[in-house]
Write a protein that holds these residues in place. Structure first.
Motif, mmCIF file in Angstrom:
data_model
loop_
_atom_site.group_PDB
_atom_site.id
_atom_site.type_symbol
_atom_site.label_atom_id
_atom_site.label_comp_id
_atom_site.label_asym_id
_atom_site.label_seq_id
_atom_site.Cartn_x
_atom_site.Cartn_y
_atom_site.Cartn_z
ATOM 1 N N SER A 152 4.152 7.647 52.367
ATOM 2 C CA SER A 152 3.753 8.352 51.152
ATOM 3 C C SER A 152 2.407 7.815 50.691
ATOM 4 O O SER A 152 2.294 6.669 50.257
ATOM 5 N N ALA A 158 5.235 8.578 59.276
ATOM 6 C CA ALA A 158 4.652 9.023 58.006
ATOM 7 C C ALA A 158 4.879 8.001 56.892
ATOM 8 O O ALA A 158 5.847 7.245 56.902
ATOM 9 N N MET A 173 2.267 13.046 51.603
ATOM 10 C CA MET A 173 2.622 12.238 52.769
ATOM 11 C C MET A 173 1.483 12.318 53.785
ATOM 12 O O MET A 173 0.849 13.363 53.939
#
Ligand SMILES: [Zn+2]
Length: 186
Positions: A129, A127, A18
């Motif tokens: 991935s 955030a 992440m």
């Protein structure tokens, strides 16, 4: 491709799953390093050798704000993938390479404001991935019908592959073309 002296090196081995893109943009971070193909399950499903422990993708991404104020990452993702040749059903190694041009947006950004040169990446809760994004790029780089080069294929009719397609099984639609369409529209 990227001048490393203008960016703060963030080489991490392995790369983080992440990332917080807006923080990386503020730091003008350069994120580079290997990503194990085994950690990308959707891509691994497309590969001939699903248990390969030695396959890595190379990633280099420079995070910066562009002149219009968009938070962006640019660079490349590349890997060598062993996939099934659709002519002889043997394994063929093909290079996958994608130029990355991402603009990170929040739900306050209108999609249509994002310049066409970028793939708009929606960021929720700061955030995203990184692995999912890398995996999408590699999936889009896969050829729809992977095949050996002429002369390297073991299929007996490789000299006349047009005929082979006419008589043989139908050409499989690449499911990732759908993903490509979605990305174009977004
Ligand atoms: Zn072949």
């Amino acid at each position: 491709m990227v001048d490393p002296y203008h960016f703060a090196p963030m080489s991490e081995h392995p790369l983080p799953t992440m990332i917080e893109p807006f923080k990386l943009v503020a730091k003008r971070a350069l994120v580079d390093g290997p990503v194990e193909l085994d950690s990308l399950p959707r891509l691994r499903d497309e590969l001939a050798n699903k248990t390969s422990q030695e396959g890595f993708a190379e990633v280099e991404l420079a995070f910066q704000r562009d002149q219009q104020g968009f938070a962006t990452a640019s660079g490349y993702v590349r890997a060598t993938a062993g996939v099934v040749c659709q002519r002889c059903l043997g394994v063929v190694s093909i290079p996958l390479e994608a130029s990355v041009s991402w603009a990170f947006i929040t739900d306050e950004t209108a999609f249509e404001d994002v310049p066409k040169a970028y793939d708009a990446i929606m960021v929720e809760d700061e955030a995203v991935s990184l692995f999912d994004l890398i995996e999408d790029e590699l999936l889009l780089a896969l050829p729809p019908v992977p095949m050996h080069e002429e002369g390297e294929c073991k299929a007996p009719d490789h000299q006349s592959h047009d005929e082979g397609f006419a008589n043989g099984s139908e050409v499989k639609q690449n499911p990732f073309e759908v993903l490509a369409e979605i990305k174009k529209k977004s």
